[in-house]
Design an enzyme around this catalytic site. Structure first.
Site, PDB file in Angstrom:
ATOM      1  N   SER A 232       1.097  -1.272   0.064  1.00  0.00           N
ATOM      2  CA  SER A 232      -0.215   0.103   0.524  1.00  0.00           C
ATOM      3  C   SER A 232       0.686   1.501  -0.394  1.00  0.00           C
ATOM      4  CB  SER A 232      -1.193  -0.085   1.137  1.00  0.00           C
ATOM      5  OG  SER A 232      -0.524   0.953   2.040  1.00  0.00           O
ATOM      6  N   LYS A 233       0.460   1.911  -0.513  1.00  0.00           N
ATOM      7  CA  LYS A 233       1.600   3.453  -0.946  1.00  0.00           C
ATOM      8  C   LYS A 233       1.690   4.206   0.622  1.00  0.00           C
ATOM      9  CE  LYS A 233      -2.019   6.132  -2.135  1.00  0.00           C
ATOM     10  NZ  LYS A 233      -2.847   7.035  -3.902  1.00  0.00           N
ATOM     11  N   ARG A 234       0.546   4.176   1.506  1.00  0.00           N
ATOM     12  CA  ARG A 234       1.169   4.637   2.723  1.00  0.00           C
ATOM     13  C   ARG A 234       1.520   4.328   3.546  1.00  0.00           C
ATOM     14  NH1 ARG A 234      -3.848   5.349   1.821  1.00  0.00           N
ATOM     15  NH2 ARG A 234      -4.649   2.752   1.515  1.00  0.00           N
TER      16      ARG A 234
END
Ligand code: GLU
Length: 455
Positions: A232-234
């Protein structure tokens, strides 16, 4: 003809998972002499920015998917096909495969109870001419999706609601636009991430309702981190650009991405694109989650770096060298650095001592090295440095002699000299570093370290 596509929604960064999908598609196009269509799914106009589109094209170019290749078609923009989208909706309504609906969510809930999921079909036979448009899913039976990676997957129609294909203002939803574009672009194989598998039965129904044979489907495994969580980009480093900026080589990146769910077989994993692409096959893609192992990627990258011819390595380091640094001096030590870096950005810390007026001292390294007989070692070596031959062998012998006077092995005697010269405890081989720095500057640094140590 095999026509594949890569259909990113421009969201500001190019995900490594997208890069993997693009490469698998590109391999198929190359093998078959087919076409790779780039379609930008830009209907979410509020979020699109032109620079993101350039970002997609340049990211693809970096991994070898060149917009100038005869295999490459596009970019096409989904937003340019709204006429086709509207016409498809009209066709579906005219054929009785879709209908207008004016129900609000509250109304549906009031009729069905809030537990009931999905639409109850209230407007199905009301013959409305305005409102959103819903596709009439069959009441019984199953849609059978034949997926080259997953085999046959059945989706019972009882679990599928009459889904919305266009809003009340006539604008299409993703589900429809994506299908109409694939039909328009005569796509033969839809190869994309697993997260779209659940859309596939609806899309297949749309293909059939539009009177077109559905494409071959292949849904690629989800990519997970070391905790087995979907990247996930977070949480994770997922932007291709981040790897590029860190000094990953495109060829190492491409090689590694191809192994996310697939492999050329045998025990060879490091393989250049030209050899790997002809071996690729969707049938061999493993449906289970693919682990994105950054350590392994680093190791790959190190191997690719070491395999570069020296002048090529020197050229690739250029973005990490400051403009004022003497390139001839760099070229002298580049070969030594090449064996030590896993990513190109590490080059800076390996060679900056050569170009800076004073080394950048790592305090922990200083504290560790500058104790016991450090001052004596530095003093003794400084004296020898005035007359020693400036070649690594002689420089080493000189330090061995100094060390011996204090009962120290070379390894121990090196520590203060290394920190004095480079500021660090690790880096290029010490005596080559001294040779490259030169007699004067080396002596000056040892003097400065002594002053710092005793002053
Ligand atoms: N635009 C979609 C996405 O970015 C891809 C749709 C598809 O590949 O069918 O996830």
């Amino acid at each position: 003809m095999i026509r594949v596509r890569f259909a990113p929604s421009p969201t500001g960064m190019f995900h490594v998972g997208g890069a993997r999908s693009a490469l698998f598609n590109w391999a198929l196009a190359e093998q078959a002499g087919g076409r790779f269509v780039l379609r930008i799914e830009d209907t979410d106009a509020a979020r699109n920015r032109p620079e993101w589109i350039d970002g997609i094209v340049s990211a693809l170019a970096w991994i070898g998917i060149d917009a100038g290749s005869p295999l490459f078609e596009g970019p096409y923009f989904q937003s340019a096909y709204s006429e086709q989208h509207r016409r498809a909706v009209d066709t579906l309504v005219a054929a009785g495969r879709a209908y207008h609906c004016v129900c609000t969510r509250d109304e549906v809930e009031a009729r069905t109870g809030s537990e009931h999921r999905g639409y109850d079909g209230f407007c199905r036979d009301r013959g409305l001419t305005e409102g959103a448009v819903r596709f009439r899913t069959p009441d019984e039976g199953v849609t059978v999706v034949k997926d080259l990676v997953r085999g046959t997957v059945e989706f019972p129609h009882t679990a599928m609601e009459d889904f919305v294909v266009a809003r009340a203002d006539g604008s299409p939803l993703f589900m429809l636009a994506n299908v109409v574009d694939d039909v328009e672009m005569r796509i033969s194989h839809v190869v994309r991430g697993e997260e779209h598998l659940s859309n596939t039965p609806k899309q297949q129904l749309l293909w059939e309702a539009l009177g077109v044979t559905p494409p071959v489907w292949a849904h690629l495994p989800v990519i997970v981190n070391e905790k087995r969580q979907k990247l996930s980009k977070r949480r994770d480093k997922v932007a291709l650009e981040a790897y590029r900026e860190e000094g990953y080589l495109a060829e190492a990146m491409v090689n590694y991405l191809m192994l996310l769910g697939w492999g050329p077989g045998g025990d060879r994993e490091i393989m250049p694109w030209a050899e790997m692409a002809p071996l690729f096959s969707l049938e061999d893609v493993n449906p289970s989650p693919a682990f994105f192992d950054e350590k392994k990627l680093r190791a790959f990258n190190g191997e690719y770096i070491r395999a570069l011819p020296l002048p090529e390595f020197v050229a690739r380091c250029e973005p990490w060298l400051e403009p004022g640094w003497d390139r001839e001096v760099f070229a002298k030590v580049a070969g030594l650095a090449q064996t030590r870096v896993a990513v190109l950005s590490e080059i800076t810390a390996n060679v900056d001592f050569l170009f800076l007026k004073e080394p950048v001292f790592d305090q922990a390294a200083w504290d560790k090295a500058m104790k016991n007989s450090a001052a004596e070692i530095l003093g003794g070596y400084l004296a020898r440095l005035e007359k020693v031959e400036m070649d690594p062998e002689s420089l080493k012998t000189a330090l061995e002699e100094v060390g011996a006077e204090y009962g120290l092995k070379l390894g121990k005697a090196q520590a203060p000299v290394r920190v004095a010269i480079t500021g660090r405890t690790v880096g290029l081989p010490l005596f080559e570093s001294i040779e490259a720095l030169g007699r004067e500057r080396s002596a000056e640094r040892i003097r400065a370290a002594l002053a710092r140590l005793t002053g």
